[in-house]
Design an enzyme around this catalytic site. Structure first.
Site, PDB file in Angstrom:
ATOM      1  N   ARG A  13       7.715   1.085  -8.038  1.00 34.79           N
ATOM      2  CA  ARG A  13       9.129   0.935  -8.411  1.00 34.79           C
ATOM      3  C   ARG A  13       9.402  -0.493  -8.844  1.00 34.79           C
ATOM      4  NH1 ARG A  13       9.646  -3.073  -5.873  1.00 34.79           N
ATOM      5  NH2 ARG A  13      10.130  -3.365  -3.681  1.00 34.79           N
ATOM      6  N   GLU A  19      18.505  -7.280  -3.992  1.00 33.50           N
ATOM      7  CA  GLU A  19      17.231  -7.712  -3.392  1.00 33.50           C
ATOM      8  C   GLU A  19      17.458  -8.279  -2.003  1.00 33.50           C
ATOM      9  OE1 GLU A  19      14.208  -6.551  -4.015  1.00 33.50           O
ATOM     10  OE2 GLU A  19      14.426  -7.307  -6.053  1.00 33.50           O
ATOM     11  N   ASP A  22      18.520  -4.300   1.533  1.00 33.23           N
ATOM     12  CA  ASP A  22      18.383  -2.934   2.080  1.00 33.23           C
ATOM     13  C   ASP A  22      18.338  -2.980   3.602  1.00 33.23           C
ATOM     14  OD1 ASP A  22      15.766  -4.044   2.064  1.00 33.23           O
ATOM     15  OD2 ASP A  22      14.801  -2.161   1.454  1.00 33.23           O
ATOM     16  N   GLY A 111       5.032  -6.991  -6.065  1.00 38.20           N
ATOM     17  CA  GLY A 111       6.468  -6.706  -5.955  1.00 38.20           C
ATOM     18  C   GLY A 111       6.847  -5.365  -6.538  1.00 38.20           C
ATOM     19  N   SER A 113       5.727  -2.423  -5.164  1.00 35.82           N
ATOM     20  CA  SER A 113       5.675  -1.442  -4.090  1.00 35.82           C
ATOM     21  C   SER A 113       4.426  -0.567  -4.085  1.00 35.82           C
ATOM     22  CB  SER A 113       6.910  -0.542  -4.187  1.00 35.82           C
ATOM     23  OG  SER A 113       7.473  -0.436  -2.937  1.00 35.82           O
ATOM     24  N   SER A 114       3.303  -1.168  -4.410  1.00 32.72           N
ATOM     25  CA  SER A 114       2.049  -0.404  -4.327  1.00 32.72           C
ATOM     26  C   SER A 114       1.830   0.070  -2.889  1.00 32.72           C
ATOM     27  CB  SER A 114       0.868  -1.253  -4.791  1.00 32.72           C
ATOM     28  OG  SER A 114       0.757  -2.411  -3.987  1.00 32.72           O
ATOM     29  N   ASP A 158      12.128   1.255  -0.722  1.00 29.48           N
ATOM     30  CA  ASP A 158      10.943   1.631  -1.488  1.00 29.48           C
ATOM     31  C   ASP A 158      10.580   3.104  -1.301  1.00 29.48           C
ATOM     32  OD1 ASP A 158      11.044  -0.999  -2.083  1.00 29.48           O
ATOM     33  OD2 ASP A 158       9.358  -1.585  -0.823  1.00 29.48           O
ATOM     34  N   LYS A 202       2.541  -9.423   1.634  1.00 25.73           N
ATOM     35  CA  LYS A 202       3.416  -9.266   2.801  1.00 25.73           C
ATOM     36  C   LYS A 202       2.623  -8.954   4.063  1.00 25.73           C
ATOM     37  CE  LYS A 202       7.084  -6.575   1.709  1.00 25.73           C
ATOM     38  NZ  LYS A 202       6.216  -5.542   2.085  1.00 25.73           N
TER      39      LYS A 202
HETATM   40  P1  NG1 Z   1       8.192  -5.267  -1.658  1.00 28.86           P
HETATM   41  O1  NG1 Z   1       8.616  -5.746  -2.965  1.00 28.86           O
HETATM   42  O2  NG1 Z   1       7.412  -3.990  -1.748  1.00 28.86           O
HETATM   43  O3  NG1 Z   1       7.487  -6.313  -0.859  1.00 28.86           O
HETATM   44  C1  NG1 Z   1      10.066  -5.410   0.323  1.00 28.86           C
HETATM   45  C2  NG1 Z   1      10.566  -4.317   1.271  1.00 28.86           C
HETATM   46  C3  NG1 Z   1      11.865  -3.686   0.777  1.00 28.86           C
HETATM   47  C4  NG1 Z   1      12.889  -4.745   0.414  1.00 28.86           C
HETATM   48  C5  NG1 Z   1      12.254  -5.783  -0.536  1.00 28.86           C
HETATM   49  C6  NG1 Z   1      13.192  -6.908  -0.895  1.00 28.86           C
HETATM   50  C7  NG1 Z   1       8.886  -2.963   2.468  1.00 28.86           C
HETATM   51  C8  NG1 Z   1       8.012  -1.777   2.422  1.00 28.86           C
HETATM   52  N1  NG1 Z   1       9.583  -3.231   1.362  1.00 28.86           N
HETATM   53  O4  NG1 Z   1       9.569  -4.836  -0.854  1.00 28.86           O
HETATM   54  O5  NG1 Z   1      12.363  -2.814   1.770  1.00 28.86           O
HETATM   55  O6  NG1 Z   1      13.420  -5.373   1.564  1.00 28.86           O
HETATM   56  O7  NG1 Z   1      11.085  -6.339   0.029  1.00 28.86           O
HETATM   57  O8  NG1 Z   1      14.352  -6.408  -1.506  1.00 28.86           O
HETATM   58  O9  NG1 Z   1       8.930  -3.674   3.470  1.00 28.86           O
END
Ligand code: NG1
Length: 385
Positions: A13, A19, A22, A111, A113-114, A158, A202
């Site tokens: 996504r 941002e 959520d 970023g 969402s893999s 996500d 992350k």
């Molecule tokens: P990504 O971009 O996948 O690291 C994370 C969180 C989201 C949201 C965004 C920032 C997970 C799975 N995903 O996404 O819920 O907080 O950062 O908007 O933790």
């Protein structure tokens, strides 16, 4: 594995706006994209999950469906499969395992969402192999909580968009209760996604910085709720219903420490931008949407402090190349930017990014992998049963 294994697909996504809010319970506005994680699988008779990955960088991983599935070492890709399995097994104790082969054309830690795409694909595969169905909203919620298994305190954006996206649309996602409201993308808008070449891990270095933010937002929320005479568990949507943004920002200035005031300002202003962006898209007002992207980036950079010099540069270059606006997308700390431009400008913006960002870094050869026009795709599905 049998002759024709079943197949599931879960898209990545791109979050257009909203941002890092959520997990504050405020609406966000993402869309699913054409790149995805796919899992070919066969049901097993026992409780084992045997995972292989077509990408040799990810070694095979095996575990058993038990009530408490022990994690592999932090950073191991198999933990996203374990996260899905753990969430499901607590809901359905007698699940059988699968033999699964994973492949993906989603860049990792970009970023996009893999990680959640893998969680969702894995969950669909296990459910399908067991002949179990779940209501989509319930599955979104279960997997959002389930992904915290890997140690990040993420929100529910996500998993929700990956499961609930509609082709051709972005969706506003509201939480508590969870619901998705699609808006069709205007035919002449193009969203360009460009990776900064900086991994936003992350599950690694960025985890602490990511997890600090929900804690800071919560502390700020509690202090402002008390100042407003509300219960100290009043949510962000409750605060926003109780007072206009300007008043909340005034209170933040006199009540909160510097860092908390900045985090709070990002959250409440970003929440307002989501509504405005949804309206701008519905009206086809590209210039207005672009300005909101720019404002979001500034807020993420200066108040939320999750940008990175490479992201800032990509945003600048995209604007100079004729994008109506651009911002970092996803958690930040590296990862990708999203830029909006009219269809007629998209090729020129991509060419400029290639010449001015990727070529100087010796990455022009693979530019198609790193920077592309996002197509709003449908949600995760069983492609072959
Ligand atoms: P990504 O971009 O996948 O690291 C994370 C969180 C989201 C949201 C965004 C920032 C997970 C799975 N995903 O996404 O819920 O907080 O950062 O908007 O933790």
């Amino acid at each position: 594995m049998g002759k024709t294994p079943a197949l599931v697909r879960a898209p990545g996504r791109v979050n257009l706006i909203g941002e890092h809010i959520d997990y504050c319970g405020l609406p966000v506005f993402p869309m699913a994209i054409q790149r995805s994680v796919r899992i070919a699988f066969d049901a097993r008779r026992d409780q084992q999950i045997r995972l292989a990955n077509r990408d040799p960088a990810f070694p095979a991983s095996t575990f058993t469906l038990t009530q408490q599935i022990p994690p592999a070492p932090a950073g191991n890709w198999g933990n996203y499969a374990r996260a899905a399995a753990q969430a499901l097994v607590q809901r359905f104790p007698d699940l059988r395992g699968i033999d699964a082969i994973v492949e993906s054309d989603l860049p990792i830690a970009a970023g996009l969402s893999s990680s959640s795409a893998l969680v969702v694909a894995m969950a669909l595969a296990i459910l399908h192999a067991n002949g179990v169905t779940m209501a989509p909203l319930e599955l979104m919620d279960l997997l959002a909580r389930g992904e915290r298994y890997v140690g990040t305190a993420g929100g529910g954006m996500d998993q929700s968009i990956i499961l609930g996206a509609q082709a051709g649309c972005a969706s506003r996602i509201d939480f508590h209760p969870l619901r998705l409201t699609p808006t069709r993308l205007p035919a002449d808008w193009r969203f360009i996604v460009a990776w900064s070449l900086v991994h936003a891990e992350k599950s690694g270095a960025a985890r602490q910085a990511y997890n600090d933010r929900p804690r800071q937002c919560d502390e700020a929320r509690r202090l402002i709720a008390t100042r407003l005479g509300l219960q100290d568990d009043a949510s962000y949507p409750t605060l926003l219903a109780a007072a206009p943004v300007a008043k909340l920002l005034d209170l933040a200035g006199t009540t909160l420490s510097g860092v908390l005031a900045k985090r709070f300002r990002h959250v409440v202003t970003e929440g307002a931008r989501v509504r405005q962006a949804e309206t701008a898209m519905a009206r086809g007002d590209l210039a207005a949407f672009g300005l909101l992207l720019d404002a979001s980036h500034q807020s993420l950079r200066d108040d939320y402090e999750v940008s990175h010099p490479e992201l800032d540069q990509l945003v600048e270059l995209a604007r100079e190349a004729g994008a109506a606006g651009a911002r970092l997308t996803g958690a930040g700390f590296g990862g990708s930017v999203v830029a909006l431009c009219p269809a007629a400008r998209a090729a020129a913006v991509l060419a400029e990014l290639e010449a001015r960002f990727y070529a100087p870094r010796g990455a022009a050869g693979a530019v198609g992998r790193y920077a592309f026009e996002a197509e709003a795709s449908g949600g995760a599905e069983v492609v072959r049963g």
